[in-house]
Design a protein around this motif. Structure first.
Motif, PDB file in Angstrom:
ATOM      1  N   THR A 128      24.104  12.723  44.105  1.00 47.60           N
ATOM      2  CA  THR A 128      23.031  11.723  44.045  1.00 47.60           C
ATOM      3  C   THR A 128      23.549  10.533  43.238  1.00 47.60           C
ATOM      4  O   THR A 128      24.008  10.704  42.109  1.00 47.60           O
ATOM      5  CB  THR A 128      21.775  12.305  43.370  1.00 47.60           C
ATOM      6  N   TRP A 129      23.471   9.315  43.807  1.00 45.18           N
ATOM      7  CA  TRP A 129      24.126   8.201  43.135  1.00 45.18           C
ATOM      8  C   TRP A 129      23.255   6.968  42.911  1.00 45.18           C
ATOM      9  O   TRP A 129      23.674   6.027  42.235  1.00 45.18           O
ATOM     10  CB  TRP A 129      25.393   7.795  43.884  1.00 45.18           C
ATOM     11  N   SER A 130      22.074   6.914  43.444  1.00 49.61           N
ATOM     12  CA  SER A 130      21.207   5.766  43.153  1.00 49.61           C
ATOM     13  C   SER A 130      19.766   6.139  43.453  1.00 49.61           C
ATOM     14  O   SER A 130      19.488   7.106  44.160  1.00 49.61           O
ATOM     15  CB  SER A 130      21.616   4.537  43.971  1.00 49.61           C
ATOM     16  N   GLY A 131      18.840   5.347  42.927  1.00 50.36           N
ATOM     17  CA  GLY A 131      17.432   5.609  43.184  1.00 50.36           C
ATOM     18  C   GLY A 131      16.547   4.507  42.649  1.00 50.36           C
ATOM     19  O   GLY A 131      16.955   3.704  41.808  1.00 50.36           O
ATOM     20  N   THR A 132      15.334   4.454  43.152  1.00 50.61           N
ATOM     21  CA  THR A 132      14.332   3.499  42.698  1.00 50.61           C
ATOM     22  C   THR A 132      12.994   4.210  42.678  1.00 50.61           C
ATOM     23  O   THR A 132      12.767   5.141  43.457  1.00 50.61           O
ATOM     24  CB  THR A 132      14.295   2.259  43.618  1.00 50.61           C
ATOM     25  N   MET A 133      12.083   3.804  41.784  1.00 52.67           N
ATOM     26  CA  MET A 133      10.849   4.547  41.605  1.00 52.67           C
ATOM     27  C   MET A 133       9.642   3.628  41.569  1.00 52.67           C
ATOM     28  O   MET A 133       9.758   2.426  41.323  1.00 52.67           O
ATOM     29  CB  MET A 133      10.917   5.387  40.332  1.00 52.67           C
ATOM     30  N   ASN A 134       8.459   4.206  41.835  1.00 54.47           N
ATOM     31  CA  ASN A 134       7.218   3.436  41.790  1.00 54.47           C
ATOM     32  C   ASN A 134       6.340   3.894  40.627  1.00 54.47           C
ATOM     33  O   ASN A 134       6.714   4.772  39.847  1.00 54.47           O
ATOM     34  CB  ASN A 134       6.474   3.497  43.127  1.00 54.47           C
ATOM     35  N   ALA A 135       5.143   3.300  40.525  1.00 56.49           N
ATOM     36  CA  ALA A 135       4.262   3.584  39.392  1.00 56.49           C
ATOM     37  C   ALA A 135       3.747   5.014  39.392  1.00 56.49           C
ATOM     38  O   ALA A 135       3.360   5.545  38.341  1.00 56.49           O
ATOM     39  CB  ALA A 135       3.096   2.605  39.398  1.00 56.49           C
ATOM     40  N   ALA A 136       3.718   5.677  40.556  1.00 50.29           N
ATOM     41  CA  ALA A 136       3.222   7.043  40.650  1.00 50.29           C
ATOM     42  C   ALA A 136       4.293   8.083  40.352  1.00 50.29           C
ATOM     43  O   ALA A 136       4.020   9.285  40.411  1.00 50.29           O
ATOM     44  CB  ALA A 136       2.642   7.286  42.048  1.00 50.29           C
ATOM     45  N   GLY A 137       5.507   7.644  40.052  1.00 54.64           N
ATOM     46  CA  GLY A 137       6.581   8.586  39.770  1.00 54.64           C
ATOM     47  C   GLY A 137       7.297   9.078  41.001  1.00 54.64           C
ATOM     48  O   GLY A 137       8.121   9.995  40.916  1.00 54.64           O
ATOM     49  N   GLN A 138       7.019   8.490  42.161  1.00 53.16           N
ATOM     50  CA  GLN A 138       7.790   8.819  43.362  1.00 53.16           C
ATOM     51  C   GLN A 138       9.142   8.125  43.290  1.00 53.16           C
ATOM     52  O   GLN A 138       9.240   6.980  42.824  1.00 53.16           O
ATOM     53  CB  GLN A 138       7.047   8.369  44.625  1.00 53.16           C
ATOM     54  N   VAL A 139      10.185   8.796  43.751  1.00 55.76           N
ATOM     55  CA  VAL A 139      11.540   8.257  43.674  1.00 55.76           C
ATOM     56  C   VAL A 139      12.178   8.278  45.056  1.00 55.76           C
ATOM     57  O   VAL A 139      12.254   9.329  45.698  1.00 55.76           O
ATOM     58  CB  VAL A 139      12.419   9.075  42.703  1.00 55.76           C
ATOM     59  N   ALA A 140      12.619   7.111  45.510  1.00 52.91           N
ATOM     60  CA  ALA A 140      13.432   7.030  46.721  1.00 52.91           C
ATOM     61  C   ALA A 140      14.888   6.972  46.265  1.00 52.91           C
ATOM     62  O   ALA A 140      15.243   6.120  45.442  1.00 52.91           O
ATOM     63  CB  ALA A 140      13.069   5.790  47.522  1.00 52.91           C
ATOM     64  N   PHE A 141      15.717   7.880  46.753  1.00 51.66           N
ATOM     65  CA  PHE A 141      17.095   7.923  46.251  1.00 51.66           C
ATOM     66  C   PHE A 141      18.073   8.282  47.360  1.00 51.66           C
ATOM     67  O   PHE A 141      17.691   8.728  48.450  1.00 51.66           O
ATOM     68  CB  PHE A 141      17.216   8.894  45.078  1.00 51.66           C
ATOM     69  N   ASN A 142      19.360   8.073  47.050  1.00 55.25           N
ATOM     70  CA  ASN A 142      20.442   8.324  47.998  1.00 55.25           C
ATOM     71  C   ASN A 142      21.373   9.402  47.460  1.00 55.25           C
ATOM     72  O   ASN A 142      21.605   9.489  46.248  1.00 55.25           O
ATOM     73  CB  ASN A 142      21.248   7.042  48.234  1.00 55.25           C
ATOM     74  N   ALA A 143      21.881  10.196  48.354  1.00 52.13           N
ATOM     75  CA  ALA A 143      22.883  11.205  48.008  1.00 52.13           C
ATOM     76  C   ALA A 143      23.901  11.246  49.137  1.00 52.13           C
ATOM     77  O   ALA A 143      23.602  10.872  50.280  1.00 52.13           O
ATOM     78  CB  ALA A 143      22.245  12.575  47.806  1.00 52.13           C
ATOM     79  N   GLY A 144      25.114  11.680  48.820  1.00 54.48           N
ATOM     80  CA  GLY A 144      26.141  11.688  49.854  1.00 54.48           C
ATOM     81  C   GLY A 144      27.158  12.787  49.656  1.00 54.48           C
ATOM     82  O   GLY A 144      27.188  13.467  48.621  1.00 54.48           O
ATOM     83  N   PHE A 145      27.999  12.955  50.659  1.00 56.75           N
ATOM     84  CA  PHE A 145      29.050  13.957  50.613  1.00 56.75           C
ATOM     85  C   PHE A 145      30.186  13.509  51.517  1.00 56.75           C
ATOM     86  O   PHE A 145      30.022  12.641  52.383  1.00 56.75           O
ATOM     87  CB  PHE A 145      28.521  15.329  51.059  1.00 56.75           C
ATOM     88  N   GLY A 146      31.352  14.088  51.288  1.00 55.90           N
ATOM     89  CA  GLY A 146      32.522  13.733  52.084  1.00 55.90           C
ATOM     90  C   GLY A 146      33.534  12.978  51.257  1.00 55.90           C
ATOM     91  O   GLY A 146      33.519  13.015  50.022  1.00 55.90           O
ATOM     92  N   SER A 147      34.420  12.241  51.932  1.00 55.90           N
ATOM     93  CA  SER A 147      35.513  11.556  51.265  1.00 55.90           C
ATOM     94  C   SER A 147      35.610  10.110  51.733  1.00 55.90           C
ATOM     95  O   SER A 147      35.656   9.852  52.939  1.00 55.90           O
ATOM     96  CB  SER A 147      36.843  12.273  51.545  1.00 55.90           C
ATOM     97  N   TYR A 148      35.646   9.194  50.773  1.00 51.26           N
ATOM     98  CA  TYR A 148      35.879   7.795  51.116  1.00 51.26           C
ATOM     99  C   TYR A 148      37.311   7.589  51.598  1.00 51.26           C
ATOM    100  O   TYR A 148      37.584   6.741  52.445  1.00 51.26           O
ATOM    101  CB  TYR A 148      35.624   6.901  49.888  1.00 51.26           C
ATOM    102  N   ALA A 149      38.221   8.357  51.017  1.00 49.25           N
ATOM    103  CA  ALA A 149      39.642   8.190  51.339  1.00 49.25           C
ATOM    104  C   ALA A 149      39.916   8.415  52.818  1.00 49.25           C
ATOM    105  O   ALA A 149      40.784   7.771  53.411  1.00 49.25           O
ATOM    106  CB  ALA A 149      40.480   9.136  50.487  1.00 49.25           C
TER     107      ALA A 149
END
Length: 367
Positions: A128-149
């Motif tokens: 999990t590498w980023s996220g944003t949240m609202n006043a109700a405590g809900q969080v929209a976030f991103n997660a990933g897997f694999g290799s950039y290389a």
């Protein structure tokens, strides 16, 4: 008395209705004041994100060391990244925070801290590498897997709700999706890869458990980069692989308005004003250079902007000669024009005079 009434009433009504009539005329440019933080120029700091309450979070370097920083009140605190075990990178008005820490395998771990209780937002087998949240405590976030290389990295969009937990948002038919914002109604926006045919990516809106394309046209590449509590969205679209043709837009009630001189919007505030990645600012149909809207700051150049919140506060990095610092731009409330006050006072004076004459008339009749 009739003459006074004929003069006073229309004049008073005209004064009262002046703001409404002025809506049809060009609006005055918005203005910003500057909040300068102590220690804001101690390191080479990059402009960061801004929370609903105006705190700014970001990163930088000092003497070759990776640093992190956060603002609180008039203070900006800088610390070596390696020395911070729990890094706050987002917060809301309720006092909830998103915290990033390092796991035993070196991967970042993300938690939401609410009421003193930490809840993990980590997905098994993913980072999990980023996220944003609202006043109700809900969080929209991103997660990933694999290799950039090996160019085999996959990103997935998720939504955390305090009542229902974590759910995957899915995609628009392709492999990847990522979120960029969530409003207080729980509407999530971002971008998703499309199926191999037609391919490309489209900006999406996720609402009531359903992800739909939010751009409204078949541009090859598009993304939604922000949403306000009124449901207005901003984003950009590129008709083909030519990035020079990328255009920014504001979407209101299903209608798209292209933004002059803003190809990549960062976000939109509660008034529908848009901040561009190039430090341009759109308000009431007009695009301005952000530098021109800041009061009393001659000699400073606003080299970078990081975000805008619902209240219209902006995180920025300004420079003068060899000095650069992190600042916050705060919207200045509009002040009525002097002629508006003059007309209102004149109307009130005439009405007061008319009322005085009315009270005196019975006495005159007796004598």
């Amino acid at each position: 008395m009739k003459i006074i009434r004929r003069i006073a009433l229309p004049l008073f009504c005209a004064c009262v209705s002046t703001p409404a009539l002025a809506q049809g005329a060009p609006a005055s440019p918005p203005r910003f004041s500057v909040t300068v933080f102590e220690n804001a120029s101690l390191a080479n700091l990059s402009v960061g994100s801004i929370s609903a309450m105006g705190q700014i979070y970001g990163v930088g370097r000092l003497d070759g060391v990776d640093m992190v920083y956060a603002t609180a009140g008039s203070q900006l605190t800088v610390a070596p990244k390696a020395a911070v075990s729990n890094l706050v990178f987002a917060s809301n008005a309720a006092g909830d925070s998103l915290i990033r820490s390092a796991g035993s395998n070196g991967n970042a771990l993300v938690h939401i801290l609410s009421g003193g209780v930490a809840t993990s937002l980590n997905i098994a087998g993913q980072t999990t590498w980023s996220g944003t949240m609202n006043a109700a405590g809900q969080v929209a976030f991103n997660a990933g897997f694999g290799s950039y290389a090996t160019f085999d990295y996959t990103t997935k969009a998720y939504l955390y709700d305090p009542q229902t937990g974590i759910r995957a948002l899915g995609t628009l038919g392709g492999k990847d999706s990522y979120v960029t914002g969530i409003n207080d109604d729980g509407v999530v926006v971002g971008a998703s890869a499309m199926a191999p045919t037609p391919g490309g990516a489209q900006g999406f809106m996720y609402k009531d458990g359903v992800m739909t394309s939010a751009t409204g046209w078949g541009g090859y590449q598009s993304a939604i980069s922000g949403i306000n509590n009124a449901g207005q969205m901003v984003g950009h679209v590129t008709p083909d692989w030519n990035q020079d043709r990328t255009r920014g837009f504001l979407k209101t009630d299903g209608n798209n308005t292209f933004l002059k001189s803003i190809s990549t919007p960062i976000g939109v505030d509660g008034l529908g004003q848009v901040l561009g990645e190039n430090a341009m600012f759109y308000s009431n149909g007009v695009t301005y250079s952000l530098e021109s809207l800041v009061q009393g700051e001659a000699g400073w150049s606003y080299m970078a902007v990081g975000g805008i919140n619902e209240a219209g506060q902006i995180s920025a990095r300004r420079c003068q000669s060899l000095i650069c610092e992190i600042v916050r731009l705060d919207p200045v409330s509009a002040v009525p024009e002097p002629q508006t006050y003059a007309m209102l006072l004149a109307g009130m004076a005439l009405l007061g005079f008319a009322g005085r004459r009315r009270r005196q008339r019975p006495c005159d009749a007796v004598t």
